[in-house]
Design an enzyme around this catalytic site. Structure first.
Site, PDB file in Angstrom:
ATOM      1  N   HIS A 210       0.855  -1.188   0.000  1.00  0.00           N
ATOM      2  CA  HIS A 210       0.000   0.000   0.000  1.00  0.00           C
ATOM      3  C   HIS A 210       0.889   1.235   0.000  1.00  0.00           C
ATOM      4  O   HIS A 210       1.599   1.492   0.978  1.00  0.00           O
ATOM      5  CB  HIS A 210      -0.916  -0.003   1.218  1.00  0.00           C
ATOM      6  CG  HIS A 210      -1.914  -1.118   1.208  1.00  0.00           C
ATOM      7  ND1 HIS A 210      -2.289  -1.800   2.360  1.00  0.00           N
ATOM      8  CD2 HIS A 210      -2.601  -1.686   0.192  1.00  0.00           C
ATOM      9  CE1 HIS A 210      -3.178  -2.724   2.034  1.00  0.00           C
ATOM     10  NE2 HIS A 210      -3.375  -2.677   0.729  1.00  0.00           N
TER      11      HIS A 210
ATOM     12  N   GLU B 174       1.303   3.738   3.011  1.00  0.00           N
ATOM     13  CA  GLU B 174       1.846   3.257   4.288  1.00  0.00           C
ATOM     14  C   GLU B 174       3.366   3.346   4.250  1.00  0.00           C
ATOM     15  O   GLU B 174       4.082   2.354   4.251  1.00  0.00           O
ATOM     16  CB  GLU B 174       1.357   1.836   4.547  1.00  0.00           C
ATOM     17  CG  GLU B 174      -0.165   1.760   4.693  1.00  0.00           C
ATOM     18  CD  GLU B 174      -0.721   0.351   4.665  1.00  0.00           C
ATOM     19  OE1 GLU B 174       0.084  -0.608   4.656  1.00  0.00           O
ATOM     20  OE2 GLU B 174      -1.941   0.192   4.639  1.00  0.00           O
TER      21      GLU B 174
ATOM     22  N   HIS C 267       3.310  -3.461   7.009  1.00  0.00           N
ATOM     23  CA  HIS C 267       2.212  -2.546   6.687  1.00  0.00           C
ATOM     24  C   HIS C 267       2.222  -1.369   7.658  1.00  0.00           C
ATOM     25  O   HIS C 267       2.945  -1.365   8.649  1.00  0.00           O
ATOM     26  CB  HIS C 267       0.859  -3.260   6.794  1.00  0.00           C
ATOM     27  CG  HIS C 267       0.512  -4.098   5.605  1.00  0.00           C
ATOM     28  ND1 HIS C 267      -0.388  -3.703   4.650  1.00  0.00           N
ATOM     29  CD2 HIS C 267       0.974  -5.311   5.218  1.00  0.00           C
ATOM     30  CE1 HIS C 267      -0.483  -4.651   3.715  1.00  0.00           C
ATOM     31  NE2 HIS C 267       0.328  -5.634   4.040  1.00  0.00           N
TER      32      HIS C 267
ATOM     33  N   GLU D 295       1.897  -4.556  11.476  1.00  0.00           N
ATOM     34  CA  GLU D 295       1.304  -3.228  11.326  1.00  0.00           C
ATOM     35  C   GLU D 295       2.031  -2.225  12.220  1.00  0.00           C
ATOM     36  O   GLU D 295       2.161  -2.450  13.426  1.00  0.00           O
ATOM     37  CB  GLU D 295      -0.175  -3.266  11.714  1.00  0.00           C
ATOM     38  CG  GLU D 295      -1.014  -4.232  10.905  1.00  0.00           C
ATOM     39  CD  GLU D 295      -1.588  -3.597   9.664  1.00  0.00           C
ATOM     40  OE1 GLU D 295      -1.297  -2.407   9.426  1.00  0.00           O
ATOM     41  OE2 GLU D 295      -2.329  -4.280   8.941  1.00  0.00           O
TER      42      GLU D 295
END
Length: 1225
Positions: free
Chosen positions: A914, A917, A1011, A1096
Site C-alpha cells: 500500500h 503506508e 504494513h 502493522e
C-alpha cells in the site's frame, strides 16, 4: 448497650408488624368472597405509613423470597374500593421511588405493568373519572414504563394510549393532571407505531398548544411536553404534519424567546427540548428546507455564538451544531470527475470489478455527486461524530471464517513445476559452489574469546568516522550534553571516509530539460528557490553565459548552463558537479532567509551541511538524481522534492501526542457554517489545479503557492477560501475514483506570524488518529539550511470531521447519502518566503529505495555478506521491482560449509504493498540496515537464515502518489489468491518465488508483510490460527478441541519483550473471510507457512511502553525493523536451540541484550536500558483496519514451542542447557 438492644427490639417489632399486615392482606385475598373493605383499607393504610417512613419496611417487602409485592398486587387486582386502591398505589410509588431500578424490575416481573394498565382501563370507564386516581396511576406508570421494554406495546394493546391522550385534551388547563399523562405518553412514543398512532389522533397539535406562547409558568410541564413532542416528531408522518402547519417557524421563535429571557440559564433543558424538536423535524428533506426558509441557520448560529462563552450551555451549542450541519446544503466537490486526474491505459480491460465499472460508465454520467443526495432517509444520528465506524462493513463475527475445511492449510502450488522453474535464477544461493570466491574462514579456535555482541539494532559504532555535523546539530537544536554527543552513531557500514560536497544545495529542486540545457529563471530563484528538475542530457553543450555560482546574485534573465551526465561541469560551488543539473542560491524575494545579507554563519552552515555521509550513510543526493531520471511516472515528473533530494535526519527532540484544546472541532465547524451565512466573505479562488494546467499561480504576495508534481506527490486542487484559509483536494488513485488519504505537497510564499488554515476536504474514512493526537509532518527548507534537515510534526487546532461535500454512490459501493470528511490543521510558519513540504507520514519514495539498495550493495563487505539484488519483474509502469537476497557467506568453499550455507532456512519479507503506508518502508530500512551491519549479532543472524526480501511490492503506486492501489486501480493485497501476470506482475511473481520454495521443499520459516495502520496505535501483528478463529465463532465445542501448534505466537511474544513500540495485546490471529486474498492468509494457507504475519506499524504513536504518549518517528520505525531481526534470532534459539552452535558466553551476552529495550540517544545509535513493563492496551476507538481486524484474544498456555510454560522466562542459554541436559539423560 441498652440503647442498642432497644433499637434491635424495635426493628424486630417493625419487621413483625409488616409481616403481620401482609399476612392479613394475604388472608383477605384468599377469602375473596368475604372481602372486608374496612379492614383492607386499614391494613393498606398502615403498610403505606410504614413504607413511607421506614426503609427497612421497604427492604423487607422487596427482599428476595418475600411475597410482599405479590400480596400487594393481588389485593390491587381484587379490590374495588377507591381508598384501598389509592393506598396500594401510594405503597407502590414509595417502593418505586427509592432504589428504583431493582424494585421497579421486581414490580414488572410480577406483572405490575399489566395490572396497572387494566386498572387504568377500568377507572376510565367511570364518569367522571377520579382525578386523584388518574394522577397517582399515571405517575406510577411513568416510573415503570422506561424499565419495561414492552410497555409501549402493552399500552397500545390495552387501549391506554387513547385514555391518556384524551385526558390531556380534556384538561389543558389542569397542569397537575396532564403532567403525569404526558410522562406516560413520552415513554409510549419510544415505539414508532405508537408515535404514528398518536400523531393521527392529534397529539402534535395538542403539544404545540401547551408549549407556546412563551411563559415562565409551568416550566416542568413545558419540559415534558417538549420531550414528548421531540419523540413524536421522529415519525416522518408527524414531522411532515409539523412542517405543513408551519410549526418550524413556531419552534424557532419560541427558542429565540427563551434565549432572550433565560438570562440566568435556569431553563436550559427547555431550550434543549426545543432544539431536539428541530433536530427531529430536520431529519426529512422538507423539514430541512423549512428550517432554512425560516432563517434557522442564522438564528442558531447567532445564539450559539452567544452561548459559547458559558460552558454549561455546551449541550445547546452541540445540538445547534448538529442541526446546522444537517441542514447545510450538500455541496458538490469542485471537480470535473472523481476519477484520478491522471490516466493510465491498462494492457487489457478487466471484465468485472471496480475498474471495469469505472470505465463502463457513459461519458455524460456525472460521477462526482448523485442526482439527489438530499434524500428523506437521513437519520438524525448519522450526523453525530460518534457514528458507528463499522456501519458500512460486514459484522465482525460474520466475517470470521467458520468452515474448518477452508482454514486447514494445504500447499497448493497452483502452477506446474516446469512453470515455476523460471524462478530458479532468483535463487543462485542454492547452486553457488563458491569455488571462484576468495573466502577466508572465520572459524573460531577452541577456547578463543569472541568480542562482545554490539547492541542488536541497526548500527554499530565506528568512532573514527567524523561526526561534526551531528555535534553541530546537537548544539544548535536541543543542547544535547557532551556525554550524549559522544554516543552518536557513526555508520555501521564499511564506508568511504572521503566526504564530498553534497550538501551545498541552497535550492529545493533541480531543473533538467529534455534537450540537456539548463535555464535559470532568476525570478523563480529569488521568489521560490529554483526547482530541482531532471535532464536526460546527451553530450556537452557550450555554456553561453556561464554558470551562476553560489555567491552570484542572478538577474531576471534565463541562463543556459553546460550539462554533462558523465563528467563534472566547471561551475564553482555547484551541488551537481557530477550531473546535468544546477541549483541557484537561496534568496527569497530578494531577502535572505533570516538576515538581510549573507553572514559568516551562513557560510559555516553551508560547510557543515556537506558532512552528511557521517549521518546519512545510505543517502547520496547525486545518486538520487541519477535514479530519478530512470524512474517512470504517469505524469512524467520532471521535479524532485527537496526532502527526498537532501534526506531526513530524525530530530533529537521527542514529539508528544498533541492534546487538542476543548471545543476546537466545534469552532472549525462553525467557521464552515459561516461560508453559507456570510457568502460574501468567501474568496473561492482556484490557485492550483491538476485538471486545468493553465491555471497559473497568482502573483499576489499574500497568496500561498502549491505544488505536488514530484515523485509520491499528491495534491489535486487548491482553493483559497479566506485570506489565510485554503481547501485542498487530494487526487484519487490512478484508475480509481477514491482512496483519498495520502498527501505530499509543497507550499511556498508564506509570511511569518500568520496562522494559515489548511482543510483537506475529500477524506473518506469516518474517523482518524488526527482526532487522537496525531499531527501532519512538515519539512522546511530554511530549517534544513539552519542544520535542522528533518521532517517534524506540526499543526494546531487539528481535527477530523464530516463535512458538507457529498460522495457519489459510484465511489461508496452504491450507498447514497455519504459525505466526505475534512482534515483541518493550522500552521504558523517560522520563516518568511520559505519552501515547506507537508506529508501524511514520512515520505519514502521508490527512488529512495533504489538509492539505499545501491549504497548497501556498494558498502557491504563481500567476504562476510552474501548480497544479491535482482529485478523480479517490470511493473505496469515500466519500473523494476527489486528482490534482495541476504545471508552470510560460507566460512570456506569446503563442501561442509557450502552445504550448511545452502540449507539455511528462509525468511521471506515483503513491504509497501500500500503506497500510503510509508512507515512500512522505514521499518524495512531498519531491517535491511541491521542485516547488512557488521555486528556479531547481525552476523549470527545471517549465518542462521537466508533472507529473501521484496522491499516494495507496489512501486508504481508509490511513484505516482497513490494511497492504496497500483496502476491497475486495484488493491494488490487483495490479489494474492489469483494474481494476474499482466495486471498484478509484482504479486504474481512474488507469489511465484514462494511457490517455487514450496515446490523444492524449502518453505520459509517466517513470512512477514510490513504494513502501516492509520487507525490504531503501537506496532502489532496479525497472524493465522485455526483454533483462535473457530474460538471466536459460535462453532461447537468439538471443533475447538483440535490440536494446533502454538508456534505462531512465538515471534510476536518475543517482539513484545524486546521491542518498545510493540504491543502483544493488539495482535490478532483470527482469519477473516474478507482477508482470505491477502498475503498473510494466502501464504499461510497455500504455501504452508505457519508463521505468516502482517506487521502493522502505527502512523500515529504509542499508548504503552517506553514510547507512551509519543508520536512515532523514523528512528522508532527503523528500530522496530532492527528489533524484528533480533526477534528472528531469538526465534532460532527457541525453536532449534541445538542448530546454532554459538559458545554459551556469546549466547548469554546476546540474551542480556534481547531481554532489554533500547533507548535512543542519537538518530542512529541505540543504548540499552531496562525494558518497560507491559501495558494492557485500552480498547481502541476503532475496529477498522485496512488489512485486518483486531479482536482481544487471551493468551493461551503453551504458546512457545518449547516443552513447558516456564521456558517462556528462560534465557536462551538456559533453554539450550535444558535441551542439552535432556538429551544427555
Amino acid at each position: 448497650m441498652s440503647k442498642v438492644k432497644a433499637t434491635a427490639e424495635k426493628c424486630q417489632l417493625n419487621i413483625s408488624r409488616i409481616q403481620s399486615l401482609l399476612s392479613q392482606l394475604e388472608k383477605v385475598n384468599a377469602e375473596s368472597l368475604l372481602f372486608d373493605t374496612d379492614n383492607t383499607r386499614y391494613v393498606t393504610a398502615k403498610i403505606f405509613h410504614l413504607a413511607q417512613t421506614q426503609e427497612k419496611t421497604r427492604k423487607e417487602m422487596t427482599a428476595k423470597g418475600s411475597t410482599g409485592i405479590e400480596v400487594i398486587l393481588c389485593t390491587l387486582e381484587n379490590t374495588r374500593d377507591l381508598q384501598t386502591i389509592l393506598n396500594i398505589l401510594n405503597i407502590l410509588n414509595e417502593l418505586a421511588s427509592t432504589a428504583g431500578g431493582r424494585r421497579i424490575n421486581a414490580l414488572i416481573s410480577k406483572g405490575g405493568a399489566r395490572i396497572l394498565l387494566q386498572l387504568l382501563l377500568s377507572a376510565s370507564k367511570e364518569s367522571p373519572s377520579n382525578e386523584e386516581l388518574m394522577i397517582v396511576l399515571h405517575s406510577l406508570l411513568a416510573k415503570l414504563g422506561p424499565k419495561d421494554k414492552k410497555f409501549g406495546v402493552k399500552a397500545r394493546v390495552s387501549g391506554a394510549l387513547n385514555i391518556s391522550l384524551n385526558l390531556v385534551k380534556q384538561n389543558l388547563q389542569n397542569p397537575r393532571l396532564i403532567l403525569p399523562c404526558l410522562q406516560v405518553l413520552r415513554v409510549c412514543c419510544m415505539n414508532s407505531v405508537n408515535s404514528a398512532y398518536l400523531g393521527k389522533n392529534g397529539a402534535v397539535e395538542i403539544l404545540f398548544k401547551i408549549i407556546g406562547p412563551f411563559t415562565r409558568r409551568n416550566t416542568g410541564l413545558i419540559k415534558v411536553s417538549l420531550d414528548t413532542l421531540a419523540a413524536l416528531l421522529k415519525s416522518r408522518t408527524n414531522a411532515r404534519k409539523a412542517v405543513d402547519r408551519a410549526y418550524v417557524q413556531t419552534l424557532i421563535s419560541t427558542y429565540m424567546d427563551w434565549h432572550r429571557h433565560d438570562t440566568r440559564h435556569r431553563h436550559m433543558l427547555i431550550r434543549k427540548g426545543i432544539l431536539q424538536c428541530l433536530k427531529s423535524i430536520t431529519n426529512i428533506k422538507i423539514g430541512r428546507k423549512a428550517f432554512i426558509d425560516a432563517n434557522g441557520m442564522k438564528t442558531l448560529y447567532n445564539t450559539s455564538q452567544e452561548c459559547q462563552a458559558v460552558r454549561t450551555l455546551d449541550p445547546l451549542v452541540n445540538t445547534s451544531s448538529l442541526i446546522m450541519r444537517k441542514c447545510f446544503p450538500k455541496n458538490r466537490l469542485p471537480l470535473p470527475t472523481i476519477k484520478s486526474a491522471f490516466q493510465f491505459q491498462l494492457p487489457f480491460m478487466p471484465t468485472s470489478g471496480p475498474v471495469a465499472l469505472l470505465y463502463s460508465m457513459p461519458p455524460e454520467v456525472d460521477d462526482v455527486v448523485d442526482e439527489s443526495d438530499d434524500n428523506e432517509d437521513t437519520d438524525a444520528e448519522t450526523e453525530a461524530e460518534a457514528e458507528n465506524e463499522d456501519s458500512d462493513q460486514i459484522c465482525k463475527n460474520d466475517d470470521i471464517e467458520t468452515d474448518i475445511t477452508k482454514l486447514i492449510p494445504g500447499q497448493e502450488l497452483g502452477r506446474t513445476l516446469e512453470d515455476l522453474k523460471m524462478y530458479e535464477r532468483f535463487f543462485p544461493e542454492l547452486t553457488e559452489d563458491f569455488q571462484e570466491f576468495d573466502l577466508v574462514s572465520n572459524e573460531p579456535k577452541p577456547g578463543a574469546k569472541l568480542g562482545p555482541i554490539i547492541v542488536p539494532t541497526a548500527g554499530e559504532e565506528q568512532p573514527e568516522v567524523p561526526n561534526n555535523f551531528m555535534k553541530n546539530l546537537a548544539r544548535r537544536s536541543c543542547n544535547i550534553s557532551l556525554e550524549d554527543e559522544s554516543n552518536q552513531r557513526p555508520t555501521f557500514l564499511d564506508m568511504s571516509k572521503n566526504v564530498t560536497n553534497k550538501g551545498n544545495s541552497l535550492d529545493q529542486k533541480v531543473h533538467v530539460d529534455k534537450d540537456g540545457s539548463c535555464y535559470y529563471y532568476s525570478n523563480d530563484i529569488v521568489r521560490d528557490l529554483e526547482k530541482l528538475s531532471l535532464h536526460k542530457a546527451s553530450g556537452n553543450h557550450p555554456c553561453r553565459n556561464g554558470c551562476v555560482s553560489a555567491k552570484d546574485k542572478p538577474n531576471f534573465l534565463p541562463h543556459p548552463c553546460n550539462k554533462s551526465t558523465s563528467s563534472s561541469i566547471s561551475c564553482s560551488n555547484s551541488l551537481f558537479e557530477k550531473h546535468s543539473m544546477h541549483l541557484g542560491p537561496l534568496c527569497c524575494s530578494g531577502i535572505a532567509p533570516d538576515d538581510d545579507e549573507s553572514s559568516p554563519l551562513d557560510e559555516q552552515v553551508m560547510r557543515e551541511m556537506t558532512d552528511f555521509d557521517s549521518i546519512l550513510p545510505l543517502h547520496d543526493p547525486d545518486l538520487y538524481i541519477e535514479i530519478v531520471k530512470n524512474t517512470k511516472s504517469v505524469p512524467e515528473y520532471t521535479e524532485v522534492a527537496y526532502p527526498d533530494y537532501f534526506g531526513h535526519v530524525p530530530p533529537f527532540f521527542k514529539e508528544r501526542l498533541l492534546e487538542r484544546p476543548y471545543g476546537v472541532q466545534r469552532s472549525k465547524i462553525f467557521q464552515d457554517i459561516e461560508r453559507m451565512i456570510h457568502p460574501n466573505d468567501i474568496i473561492d479562488r482556484v490557485i492550483y489545479d491538476l485538471d486545468n494546467p493553465s491555471c497559473s499561480a497568482h502573483d499576489e504576495i499574500d497568496i500561498l503557492k502549491f505544488n505536488s508534481k514530484f515523485e509520491s506527490g499528491n495534491l489535486r486542487k487548491v482553493i483559497q477560501i479566506r485570506k489565510n484559509e485554503y481547501d485542498l483536494i487530494l487526487n484519487s488513485d490512478i484508475n480509481s475514483n477514491h482512496y483519498h488519504q495520502w498527501f505530499y505537497f509543497e507550499v511556498s510564499g508564506m509570511r511569518t506570524g500568520v496562522a494559515y488554515r489548511f482543510n483537506i476536504i475529500n477524506c473518506e474514512k469516518s474517523n482518524s488518529q488526527f482526532n487522537y493526537g496525531m499531527q501532519p509532518l512538515m519539512y522546511s527548507v530554511q530549517e534544513a539550511l539552519a542544520s535542522r534537515p528533518w521532517w517534524y510534526r506540526v499543526g494546531t487546532d487539528i481535527c477530523y470531521y464530516k463535512n458538507h461535500f457529498s460522495r457519489s454512490s459510484l465511489a461508496t459501493g452504491g450507498q447514497k447519502g455519504k459525505s466526505y470528511y475534512t482534515i483541518t490543521f493550522t500552521v504558523t510558519f517560522p520563516h518568511k518566503d520559505d519552501v515547506c513540504y507537508f506529508a501524511y507520514h514520512y515520505p519514502y519514495t521508490y527512488s529512495t529505495l533504489k538509492m539505499h539498495l545501491q549504497k548497501l550493495e556498494s558498502l557491504h563487505s563481500p567476504q562476510q555478506i552474501y548480497f544479491r539484488q535482482e529485478v523480479l519483474c517490470e511493473t505496469l509502469g515500466g519500473n523494476g521491482c527489486p528482490v534482495i537476497t541476504i545471508t552470510a557467506m560460507p566460512e570456506s568453499n569446503y563442501y561442509e560449509h557450502v552445504y550448511q550455507f545452502r540449507n539455511r532456512p528462509y525468511i521471506f519479507l515483503t513491504s509497501r504493498v500500500h503506497p500510503g503506508e510509508t512507515n512500512a518502508s522505514w521499518v524495512m530500512k531498519g531491517t535491511l540496515e541491521f542485516l547488512m551491519g557488521s555486528s556479531a549479532t547481525a552476523q549470527s543472524l545471517r549465518e542462521s537464515y537466508i533472507f529473501k526480501i521484496v522491499p516494495m511490492l507496489n512501486p508504481d503506486g508509490v511513484i505516482n502518489g497513490n494511497h492504496r492501489c497500483s496502476l491497475s486501480g486495484e488493491d494488490l493485497n487483495r490479489q494474492w489468491q489469483n494474481p494476474n501476470s499482466d495486471l498484478h506482475p509484482t504479486i504474481y511473481h512474488t507469489k511465484g518465488l514462494l511457490q517455487y520454495l514450496s515446490a523444492i521443499k524449502r518453505v520459509p520459516l517466517v513470512y512477514c508483510d510490513y504494513h502501516g495502520h492509520s487507525r490504531k496505535k503501537n506496532v502489532f501483528m496479525y497472524g493465522c490460527s485455526i483454533k483462535e478463529t473457530v474460538w471466536h465463532t459460535n462453532a461447537n465445542a468439538a471443533s475447538c478441541d483440535m490440536v494446533e501448534e502454538s508456534g505462531y505466537k512465538t515471534l510476536p511474544k518475543v517482539l513484545n519483550q524486546i521491542a518498545p513500540a510493540f504491543s502483544m495485546s493488539s495482535c490478532s490471529f483470527v482469519v477473516e473471510k474478507s482477508k482470505e486474498s491477502t498475503a498473510r492468509v494466502v501464504v499461510w494457507k497455500e504455501i504452508g507457512v505457519q508463521r505468516s504475519y502482517t506487521m502493522e506499524s502505527t502512523l500515529c504513536g504509542c499508548d504503552q511502553g517506553k514510547y507512551k504518549d509519543l508520536q512515532i518517528g523514523t528512528k522508532e520505525l527503523e528500530e522496530m525493523g532492527a528489533k524484528f531481526c533480533v526477534g528472528l534470532l531469538r526465534l532460532k534459539r527457541l525453536t532449534s536451540p541445538m542448530e546454532l552452535t554459538l559458545p554459551p558466553s556469546l549466547i548469554d551476552i546476546e540474551n542480556e541484550l534481547i531481554e532489554s529495550s533500547c533507548k535512543v540517544a542519537s538518530p542512529t545509535t541505540y543504548v540499552l536500558e531496562d525494558d518497560e513493563p507491559r501495558f494492557i492496551e485500552e480498547v481502541d476507538y476503532s475496529a477498522e483496519s485496512n488489512d485486518d481486524v483486531d479482536p482481544d484474544l487471551p493468551e493461551n498456555i503453551g504458546d512457545f514451542e518449547t516443552s513447558t510454560l516456564e521456558e517462556e522466562s528462560f534465557s536462551d542459554s538456559e533453554i539450550t542447557r535444558t535441551h542439552m541436559s535432556g538429551q544427555s539423560t
